[in-house]
Design a protein around this motif. Structure first.
Motif, PDB file in Angstrom:
ATOM      1  N   LEU A  79       0.833  -1.198   0.000  1.00  0.00           N
ATOM      2  CA  LEU A  79       0.000   0.000   0.000  1.00  0.00           C
ATOM      3  C   LEU A  79       0.873   1.256   0.000  1.00  0.00           C
ATOM      4  O   LEU A  79       0.597   2.216  -0.732  1.00  0.00           O
ATOM      5  N   LYS A  80       1.940   1.233   0.782  1.00  0.00           N
ATOM      6  CA  LYS A  80       2.855   2.372   0.816  1.00  0.00           C
ATOM      7  C   LYS A  80       3.485   2.610  -0.549  1.00  0.00           C
ATOM      8  O   LYS A  80       3.528   3.744  -1.044  1.00  0.00           O
ATOM      9  N   SER A  81       3.974   1.523  -1.159  1.00  0.00           N
ATOM     10  CA  SER A  81       4.645   1.669  -2.447  1.00  0.00           C
ATOM     11  C   SER A  81       3.685   2.108  -3.550  1.00  0.00           C
ATOM     12  O   SER A  81       4.061   2.812  -4.480  1.00  0.00           O
ATOM     13  N   SER A  82       2.409   1.710  -3.451  1.00  0.00           N
ATOM     14  CA  SER A  82       1.437   2.098  -4.461  1.00  0.00           C
ATOM     15  C   SER A  82       1.135   3.589  -4.422  1.00  0.00           C
ATOM     16  O   SER A  82       0.697   4.174  -5.394  1.00  0.00           O
ATOM     17  N   LEU A  83       1.391   4.200  -3.256  1.00  0.00           N
ATOM     18  CA  LEU A  83       1.134   5.640  -3.109  1.00  0.00           C
ATOM     19  C   LEU A  83       2.304   6.486  -3.595  1.00  0.00           C
ATOM     20  O   LEU A  83       2.185   7.707  -3.715  1.00  0.00           O
ATOM     21  N   PHE A  84       3.446   5.832  -3.833  1.00  0.00           N
ATOM     22  CA  PHE A  84       4.631   6.585  -4.233  1.00  0.00           C
ATOM     23  C   PHE A  84       4.392   7.308  -5.555  1.00  0.00           C
ATOM     24  O   PHE A  84       3.964   6.714  -6.547  1.00  0.00           O
ATOM     25  N   GLY A  85       4.642   8.585  -5.571  1.00  0.00           N
ATOM     26  CA  GLY A  85       4.473   9.385  -6.777  1.00  0.00           C
ATOM     27  C   GLY A  85       3.059   9.869  -7.008  1.00  0.00           C
ATOM     28  O   GLY A  85       2.791  10.570  -7.977  1.00  0.00           O
ATOM     29  N   THR A  86       2.107   9.504  -6.112  1.00  0.00           N
ATOM     30  CA  THR A  86       0.718   9.929  -6.299  1.00  0.00           C
ATOM     31  C   THR A  86       0.412  11.229  -5.564  1.00  0.00           C
ATOM     32  O   THR A  86      -0.648  11.811  -5.749  1.00  0.00           O
ATOM     33  N   GLY A  87       1.331  11.662  -4.692  1.00  0.00           N
ATOM     34  CA  GLY A  87       1.078  12.860  -3.895  1.00  0.00           C
ATOM     35  C   GLY A  87       0.417  12.549  -2.573  1.00  0.00           C
ATOM     36  O   GLY A  87       0.048  13.459  -1.831  1.00  0.00           O
ATOM     37  N   PHE A  88       0.247  11.223  -2.255  1.00  0.00           N
ATOM     38  CA  PHE A  88      -0.370  10.815  -0.991  1.00  0.00           C
ATOM     39  C   PHE A  88       0.620   9.974  -0.196  1.00  0.00           C
ATOM     40  O   PHE A  88       1.571   9.397  -0.745  1.00  0.00           O
ATOM     41  N   THR A  89       0.403   9.912   1.099  1.00  0.00           N
ATOM     42  CA  THR A  89       1.292   9.149   1.970  1.00  0.00           C
ATOM     43  C   THR A  89       0.498   8.418   3.045  1.00  0.00           C
ATOM     44  O   THR A  89      -0.581   8.874   3.445  1.00  0.00           O
ATOM     45  N   LEU A  90       1.043   7.299   3.509  1.00  0.00           N
ATOM     46  CA  LEU A  90       0.420   6.510   4.574  1.00  0.00           C
ATOM     47  C   LEU A  90       1.141   6.828   5.883  1.00  0.00           C
ATOM     48  O   LEU A  90       2.350   6.689   5.992  1.00  0.00           O
ATOM     49  N   ARG A  91       0.365   7.264   6.882  1.00  0.00           N
ATOM     50  CA  ARG A  91       0.957   7.610   8.178  1.00  0.00           C
ATOM     51  C   ARG A  91       0.392   6.701   9.253  1.00  0.00           C
ATOM     52  O   ARG A  91      -0.823   6.470   9.321  1.00  0.00           O
ATOM     53  N   SER A  92       1.278   6.169  10.081  1.00  0.00           N
ATOM     54  CA  SER A  92       0.873   5.256  11.141  1.00  0.00           C
ATOM     55  C   SER A  92       0.402   6.037  12.362  1.00  0.00           C
ATOM     56  O   SER A  92       1.068   6.970  12.822  1.00  0.00           O
ATOM     57  N   LEU A  93      -0.783   5.657  12.878  1.00  0.00           N
ATOM     58  CA  LEU A  93      -1.288   6.208  14.125  1.00  0.00           C
ATOM     59  C   LEU A  93      -1.078   5.165  15.219  1.00  0.00           C
ATOM     60  O   LEU A  93      -0.353   4.187  15.036  1.00  0.00           O
ATOM     61  N   LYS A  94      -1.694   5.347  16.377  1.00  0.00           N
ATOM     62  CA  LYS A  94      -1.459   4.434  17.488  1.00  0.00           C
ATOM     63  C   LYS A  94      -1.906   3.016  17.163  1.00  0.00           C
ATOM     64  O   LYS A  94      -1.134   2.064  17.275  1.00  0.00           O
ATOM     65  N   ASN A  95      -3.168   2.845  16.759  1.00  0.00           N
ATOM     66  CA  ASN A  95      -3.690   1.512  16.442  1.00  0.00           C
ATOM     67  C   ASN A  95      -4.329   1.464  15.055  1.00  0.00           C
ATOM     68  O   ASN A  95      -5.175   0.612  14.789  1.00  0.00           O
ATOM     69  N   SER A  96      -3.945   2.416  14.215  1.00  0.00           N
ATOM     70  CA  SER A  96      -4.559   2.475  12.890  1.00  0.00           C
ATOM     71  C   SER A  96      -3.631   3.226  11.942  1.00  0.00           C
ATOM     72  O   SER A  96      -2.493   3.544  12.292  1.00  0.00           O
ATOM     73  N   TYR A  97      -4.144   3.506  10.741  1.00  0.00           N
ATOM     74  CA  TYR A  97      -3.388   4.235   9.733  1.00  0.00           C
ATOM     75  C   TYR A  97      -4.276   5.311   9.127  1.00  0.00           C
ATOM     76  O   TYR A  97      -5.510   5.248   9.216  1.00  0.00           O
ATOM     77  N   ILE A  98      -3.621   6.299   8.502  1.00  0.00           N
ATOM     78  CA  ILE A  98      -4.376   7.304   7.766  1.00  0.00           C
ATOM     79  C   ILE A  98      -3.643   7.611   6.469  1.00  0.00           C
ATOM     80  O   ILE A  98      -2.412   7.693   6.437  1.00  0.00           O
ATOM     81  N   ILE A  99      -4.425   7.716   5.396  1.00  0.00           N
ATOM     82  CA  ILE A  99      -3.864   8.126   4.108  1.00  0.00           C
ATOM     83  C   ILE A  99      -4.270   9.575   3.875  1.00  0.00           C
ATOM     84  O   ILE A  99      -5.456   9.916   3.922  1.00  0.00           O
ATOM     85  N   GLU A 100      -3.297  10.423   3.642  1.00  0.00           N
ATOM     86  CA  GLU A 100      -3.551  11.851   3.490  1.00  0.00           C
ATOM     87  C   GLU A 100      -2.650  12.416   2.405  1.00  0.00           C
ATOM     88  O   GLU A 100      -1.720  11.741   1.945  1.00  0.00           O
ATOM     89  N   LYS A 101      -2.932  13.616   2.025  1.00  0.00           N
ATOM     90  CA  LYS A 101      -2.126  14.268   1.012  1.00  0.00           C
ATOM     91  C   LYS A 101      -0.723  14.499   1.564  1.00  0.00           C
ATOM     92  O   LYS A 101      -0.560  14.919   2.701  1.00  0.00           O
ATOM     93  N   GLU A 102       0.257  14.179   0.742  1.00  0.00           N
ATOM     94  CA  GLU A 102       1.643  14.323   1.188  1.00  0.00           C
ATOM     95  C   GLU A 102       1.957  15.790   1.452  1.00  0.00           C
ATOM     96  O   GLU A 102       1.672  16.667   0.625  1.00  0.00           O
TER      97      GLU A 102
END
Length: 376
Positions: free
Chosen positions: A71-94
């Motif tokens: 999932l992280k690699s699929s976001l590369f170059g799209t302008g979005f990033t995956l950020r780890s939270l305490k017990n979850s994740y969020i995808i947001e604009k880089e």
């Protein structure tokens, strides 16, 4: 020869067809749903990324960790990033990185390096003249970095000590002992202090300190004891301090080489620091200092034909000292052999014939080195 391209083309088609069922166009939100369901964790997405489409290679029978990495690699170059939270994740604009500065009041470069080593991907440059740091980071991480820098940018405890390195000639001390009474000093007390067991320290204050200093002043005036060096050091908590008083002694080094079966030797001149080396690491706690103390005293014995012989003594000790106290470190002895010119009075000064009435002899001198540390 014409069959080879056909065979290669056939192999390429087989490889592509075998994997084509795993490569498909899928909305990011659909893929996130698949990953979240598989790893049993919430993955949040913002509105601006919910409609994004990416080409994904969807492997079959993979573990949770590979799904997240995919999932992280699929976001590369799209302008979005995956950020780890305490017990979850969020995808947001880089978030674009910006340049920030912070000017310090108290810290030094070592403290700064420890901060930025904790933030992967944050680069910095230290401007020594301005005592400031210039770094690149996103605005959210910058808040963390600024808070961290403010936390460590506090005044550090400091202290001032004086280190007296005292040498006492034992032969002269024994000779002086017979006439010490007229100076109203107790030579036995002074001797007990300087002949302490190696690795031990003695704390002096009040009357004991007064008596030691009085005895030393008398012995110093009579050329029995003298201060070799007396540096004053300004210490900062946790920071190494060092000082050295040395002579840069030249010595010859022979270098052998073999070329075309012929061995040759060349002599080059190198230099060696001979003298006193002192290193201190302090731990300052209000009016008390814990010191890791390392003293090396190296003496030049001979230097015939630029081939020096030296003798080294070392004192490595940890001790504590309070404001206004003096600590004595003793137990170090030093033996030197000095060449002394002896001559018959008057006759030894006659031109041409003087060599008949004078000679050189080696004189052995034994001394005791005592270190007196004062917390000013």
């Amino acid at each position: 020869m014409k069959k080879i391209p056909i065979v290669l083309l056939f192999i390429q088609l087989v490889v592509v067809n075998s994997y084509s069922h795993s490569l498909k166009e899928i909305s990011l939100s659909d893929y996130v749903e698949i990953v979240a369901h598989t790893i049993n964790k919430n993955i949040y997405i913002t509105d601006e990324v919910s409609a994004a489409k990416v080409s994904l290679f969807l492997p079959i029978n993979v573990n949770d960790e590979i799904l997240i990495e995919n999932l992280k690699s699929s976001l590369f170059g799209t302008g979005f990033t995956l950020r780890s939270l305490k017990n979850s994740y969020i995808i947001e604009k880089e978030i674009q990185k910006e340049y920030f500065t912070y000017q310090f009041k108290n810290v030094d470069i070592e403290d700064i390096e420890s901060v930025f080593n904790a933030y992967e991907g944050s680069t910095f440059a230290y401007l020594r003249g301005a005592n400031a740091v210039f770094y690149k980071s996103d605005k959210y991480r910058n808040i963390e970095i600024q808070n961290f820098l403010e936390m460590i940018d506090i005044p550090k405890e400091t202290a001032t000590i004086k280190v007296n390195i005292i040498r006492t000639d034992l032969d002269k001390l024994f000779q002086f002992g017979t006439r010490a009474g007229k100076y109203d000093i107790d030579i036995n007390d002074f001797s007990n202090y300087i002949f302490g067991i190696y690795g031990t320290s003695t704390t002096l204050k009040g009357g004991g300190l007064f008596n030691f200093k009085t005895s030393f002043d008398v012995l110093n005036k009579n050329d029995v004891s003298k201060i070799e060096q007396s540096p004053t050091l300004y210490l900062t908590n946790g920071k190494n301090a060092s000082v050295k008083y040395v002579d840069n002694i030249p010595y010859l080094v022979s270098v052998a080489s073999v070329q075309d079966g012929v061995s040759t030797t060349q002599e080059t001149t190198e230099y060696k620091d001979v003298g006193i080396h002192l290193n201190i690491n302090p731990k300052i706690n209000n009016d008390e200092i814990f010191l890791d103390f390392d003293l090396i005293v190296e003496t030049l014995l001979t230097n015939l034909n630029q081939k020096p012989t030296t003798r080294k003594i070392q004192l490595n000790q940890s001790f504590k000292i309070k404001k206004g106290e003096v600590v004595l470190l003793s137990g170090l002895s030093k033996t030197e052999i000095n060449e002394v010119l002896q001559k018959v009075p008057l006759l030894g000064d006659i031109p041409v014939l003087d060599f008949l009435f004078k000679y050189k002899e080696d004189v052995k001198q034994t001394s005791v080195i005592t270190v007196m540390v004062e917390y000013l």
